[in-house]
Write an enzyme that holds these catalytic residues in place. Structure first.
Site, short mmCIF file in Angstrom:
data_model
loop_
_atom_site.label_atom_id
_atom_site.label_comp_id
_atom_site.label_asym_id
_atom_site.label_seq_id
_atom_site.Cartn_x
_atom_site.Cartn_y
_atom_site.Cartn_z
N GLY B 40 55.21 27.47 45.82
CA GLY B 40 54.62 28.44 44.90
C GLY B 40 55.54 29.63 44.76
N HIS B 266 34.11 36.13 37.18
CA HIS B 266 34.51 37.41 36.60
C HIS B 266 33.58 37.79 35.46
CE1 HIS B 266 36.96 40.61 35.04
NE2 HIS B 266 37.78 40.49 36.04
N SER B 284 40.60 42.50 31.23
CA SER B 284 40.68 43.23 32.49
C SER B 284 39.44 44.05 32.82
CB SER B 284 41.87 44.19 32.44
OG SER B 284 41.78 45.10 33.51
N ARG B 330 32.11 42.84 40.89
CA ARG B 330 32.12 41.70 39.96
C ARG B 330 30.95 40.74 40.15
NH1 ARG B 330 38.62 40.48 39.94
NH2 ARG B 330 39.11 42.39 38.82
N ARG B 435 35.62 39.48 46.22
CA ARG B 435 36.84 40.30 46.20
C ARG B 435 36.68 41.48 45.27
NH1 ARG B 435 40.69 40.79 42.76
NH2 ARG B 435 40.46 38.83 41.63
N LEU B 441 46.14 41.30 43.67
CA LEU B 441 47.59 41.52 43.67
C LEU B 441 48.01 42.10 45.01
CD1 LEU B 441 48.23 43.03 40.11
CD2 LEU B 441 48.76 40.74 40.92
#
Lengths: 247, 636
Positions: B40, B266, B284, B330, B435, B441
């Site tokens: 990856g 999401h 976003s 979320r 999360r 990130l």
């Protein structure tokens, strides 16, 4: 919705390719262009034929992997758009749509619509970075970067590396791609130390890879999904002169 | 096997330092004798490969895309968190640690989560040094914004393309080391299996996608950095090629899989419009800084948004969660949207969306400011939907997004197979059951740049004396033969249904039963259904073309075969956990107001599943909260 696709089919890098015709129905206006190709591929499988190889990944315009010529234009009929963002509502029922791979000597065909763009990676390899190891960074706010400088660097850094600029250029020049990368880093204080070597090494690699020269036709900026302007190339040229004198 | 988390001694603040002090070092001359495979090339993969190479290791890095820069970290939009406290708003490492632990509903390890917060500030320094053009104030200092689930501003960003900018920085650093001949990059190579020799991970079998060639690679350690597996739902925010194959194969070879069912849905993606859709585009979360979410108060209200007066709009997040409002986390925002949509208040063509409205923000700050903050997101919205969101509200809908679950790893990020590491989204480490936005990130970068390069030496030091196996070792031959057999069997079926057709069927079952809301009956039914999908798939799938050429249909089939098996484990995990926590919402365990009811008495552990010939055995890693007392997670 029904369209006729004329698609470039080529088995391998060395084999001879040709345009093949596929009548495709059952499409809807909401479908993205790539979903229409998915749809065609499912039909081909059921007819016991090999699927059309084409590139995609994120399908939201940021990874830069997709990219084909559609009716003679890179990424299709709209300006500043990736192939994956194109939707079938941009076509009419009964249209004939010709789909071809990027055409440039430096981007050899792998199969059907898939080309090899590793030449871009090799340009990056020559200096599109700041030579500093992980763990050596000073506090982020210790070097102020004025907003206008940072914004201008970001405009350049937005490049997604799709290759539309090369594909659409009559000289197959990689000047827009290379200049964006150089300008992004050379504008920032962090990139200054290597500005001249970066520029000279990366532009040299453009030639090594067989990309053509820029003759300022501005065809590239029309297609660029990241809306990078050809003033980027002018800026690179100005920097080039500076690098030759001071570098 | 007893799970040993290897959490070091000492106060939370000292653990990482204590660990590094005690771990084995390898001198530079010896490092170059050691070879590491990284699978990856996203933020964790490229970050790890570049940093390991800088340290002196010999590295091979694989990606299935045509270039390392395409890895799906590229699509993260909103930002990256760091406890810099630049805004002087009371942020600290401790607060960030607590927010993350609470955001994950107390289902992650304290020590890991603390380390995430602790290393966040140096990461921003790192990316700034690498030339990432983060947003700046006029005076030249860095800007922050807010993300869901927190009350401070700690998110750094580069317009709506933060992930892209970080990936490009990581990819560039990787290419710097490729030029230095310390990394060999293998694009268009998909790792299809892991080779274990004498109990240790020693190599991989990969398929070169442009030619179909099956190749063997030997190494002293293997790092999986393969990202999330939410494509198991088919419709997700992930790239089409994202897959769980490498981690699934590792699982089948002995790596435990932790909390596989913890999936983040999401709240702000574009709604599905048709059957043939291949993905759901993410908008976003940062948009929720200024956008307000609402639905019409009246059920089935068909008027266009602009004709619905203020007092007939239900700003349900502001109503239900006044202290966090539109920035509720979320999992909570997604469930709230689902609840409104299910109750008949959904909007749009298929009544499956809610509004995200910028009218008030534009009135307050002016169009220019909004354009500066989110310009590229509005442009993206217009390109995909044909709608100008400066004039009318966006329509958004929940979509499968992030995998909190993944291979179980200890404090060193090593799986239960010695020498096999999992970093970034493909592990289960810091996020618990949910999360927080802009922590993805962060975690993936920190794993790759800062943690792994400081833990892998502890293992590799022991491998210096061990002899690296030869490439023609019988175990390589055996695994390679198995890979080739699987490919051949797929091609031989020659059935009547396409890979995508099976994938759509699997996705529907998973979305229905194992997404935002789960229950015992549904999950039991889903397991039966998926087992029958598996049977049908292996009897009736049709893949054309051959194995020794570029064959995108075959690639899809191989990935789906693994997704189907993974889906069974996900449902098994969701069924076993008789509580609601974070994104795992079991309908049987909810309060009268419909909030999740956690059960710390019986479920304060990480579920780690062992594979055994198609069956799964549960192991438990007890979560001990020594420094923080788990509380009821409230955002009201």
């Amino acid at each position: 919705m029904k369209v006729t696709f004329k698609i470039w089919r080529q088995d391998s890098p060395d084999s001879k390719g040709e345009l093949k015709t596929y009548e495709t129905d059952g499409l809807t206006e909401d479908m993205s262009f790539l979903e229409a190709l998915d749809h065609l591929n499912e039909k081909l499988v059921l007819k016991n034929e090999k699927v059309v190889a084409f590139e995609y990944d994120c399908r939201e315009g940021i990874c830069g992997q997709c990219g084909v010529f559609i009716n003679g234009r890179a990424h299709g009929p709209h300006d500043h758009m990736t192939t994956c963002q194109l939707h079938m509502r941009s076509f009419k029922d009964g249209d004939t749509i010709t789909v071809e791979p990027w055409q440039a000597g430096a981007f050899p065909i792998v199969k059907d619509l898939v080309v090899d763009r590793t030449a871009f990676d090799r340009i990056v390899e020559q200096g599109a970075y700041i030579t500093a190891k992980t763990g050596t960074a000073p506090e982020a706010n210790s070097i102020p970067v004025p907003k206008e400088v940072s914004d201008a660097a970001m405009d350049m850094a937005a490049c997604i590396g799709c290759g539309a600029c090369v594909a659409t250029c009559k000289n197959a020049s990689a000047a827009l791609f290379t200049s964006a990368k150089i300008n992004h880093l050379n504008k920032l204080p962090q990139g200054k130390a290597e500005q001249h070597t970066r520029l000279l090494d990366m532009t040299k690699q453009m030639e090594v890879e067989g990309f053509g020269s820029c003759t300022f036709t501005a065809a590239c900026e029309v297609e660029c999904p990241a809306e990078i302007s050809i003033s980027s190339i002018a800026e690179m040229n100005a920097r080039y002169v500076k690098a030759k004198i001071f570098g | 096997m007893k799970l040993d988390s290897k959490v070091p001694e000492g106060r939370l603040e000292d653990k990482w330092r204590n660990y590094q002090f005690k771990s084995h070092l390898i001198n530079p001359a010896n490092k170059k004798k050691l070879n590491v495979i990284v699978v990856g090339s996203g933020l964790s993969g490229a970050g790890a490969a570049a940093t390991l190479a800088e340290l002196g290791y010999d590295v091979q890095c694989f990606c299935y895309q045509d270039s390392a820069r395409r890895a799906h970290s590229v699509a993260a939009q909103g930002g990256i968190n760091a406890a810099k406290n630049y805004q002087h708003d009371g942020d600290s490492v401790w607060r960030m640690f607590y927010d993350t632990l609470k955001g994950g509903d107390f289902r992650s390890r304290e020590a890991n989560t603390y380390r995430l917060a602790e290393l966040s500030a140096p990461l921003i320094d790192h990316f700034t040094q690498q030339g990432v053009p983060f947003a700046r104030e006029y005076g030249g200092v860095l800007v922050n914004r807010s993300f869901g689930g927190v009350q401070v501003q700690r998110t750094f960003y580069a317009r709506g393309q933060t992930g892209q900018q970080l990936v490009v920085a990581a990819y560039s650093q990787l290419y710097k080391m490729i030029k230095a001949k310390k990394v060999e990059m293998l694009p268009r190579h998909e790792v299809l299996d892991i080779v274990i020799i004498d109990g240790k991970a020693k190599g991989v079998i990969a398929r070169e996608l442009s030619t179909g060639k099956i190749k063997r690679f030997v190494a002293d350690a293997i790092v999986l950095a393969t990202g999330g597996y939410s494509r198991v739902f088919r419709l997700s925010t992930l790239a089409i090629g994202c897959n769980g194959s490498a981690i699934w194969k590792a699982h089948k070879r002995g790596a435990y899989f932790a909390a596989p069912s913890f999936t983040q849905i999401h709240p702000t993606a574009l709604p599905q419009t048709s059957e043939s859709q291949s993905k759901l585009t993410l908008m976003s979360e940062s948009l929720r800084n200024d956008g307000r979410i609402w639905v019409p108060k009246k059920k089935g209200d068909d008027r266009p948004a602009k004709d619905i007066p203020e007092d007939e709009r239900d700003y349900y997040l502001e109503r239900k969660y006044p202290s966090f409002g539109n920035l509720a986390p979320r999992d909570i925002s997604s469930r709230a949207a689902k609840e409104r949509i299910d109750a008949g208040h959904g909007v749009g063509q298929l009544k499956n969306a809610v509004y995200l409205d910028f009218k008030h923000a534009i009135e307050r700050f002016g169009r220019e400011t909004i354009e500066d903050r989110y310009g590229n997101l509005f442009t993206m919205y217009r390109k995909i939907t044909g709608i100008d969101a400066y004039k009318e509200p966006m329509k958004i809908s929940p979509a499968a997004h992030f995998s909190m679950g993944g291979l179980w790893v200890d404090y060193e990020l090593m799986t239960t197979i010695p020498g096999l590491y999992a970093i970034g989204e493909c592990n289960y480490s810091d996020h618990g059951a949910n999360r927080l936005g802009a922590n993805s990130l962060l975690q993936t970068s920190i794993d790759g740049y800062f943690i792994l390069p400081n833990t892998i030496n502890n293992y590799l030091e022991g491998e210096l004396k061990a002899k690296r196996p030869e490439i023609d070792h019988q175990e390589f031959s055996k695994v390679e033969a198995e890979v080739k057999d699987q490919i051949q069997s797929l091609l031989d079926i020659n059935g009547s249904r396409t890979v995508d057709d099976f994938h759509r069927e699997l996705g529907k079952v998973m979305w229905q039963e194992c997404a935002m809301s789960r229950n015992k009956k549904g999950l039991e039914k889903a397991i039966t259904q998926i087992k029958s999908i598996k049977e049908d798939f292996w009897k009736d799938v049709k893949v054309t073309g051959s194995s020794d050429e570029m064959n995108t249909e075959l690639e899809k089939a191989l990935r789906l075969a693994d997704f189907i098996e993974l889906a069974i484990l996900m449902c098994t995990d969701a069924l076993q956990r008789d509580e609601s926590c974070g994104a795992h919402f079991r309908e049987e365990y909810q309060s009268e107001e419909g909030e999740a009811v956690r059960n710390d008495e019986d479920y304060a552990y990480v579920s780690a599943w062992e594979y055994n010939a198609g069956e799964f055995k549960l192991h438990k890693e007890e979560l001990k909260f020594e420094f923080v007392k788990p509380t009821v997670r409230s955002y009201k």
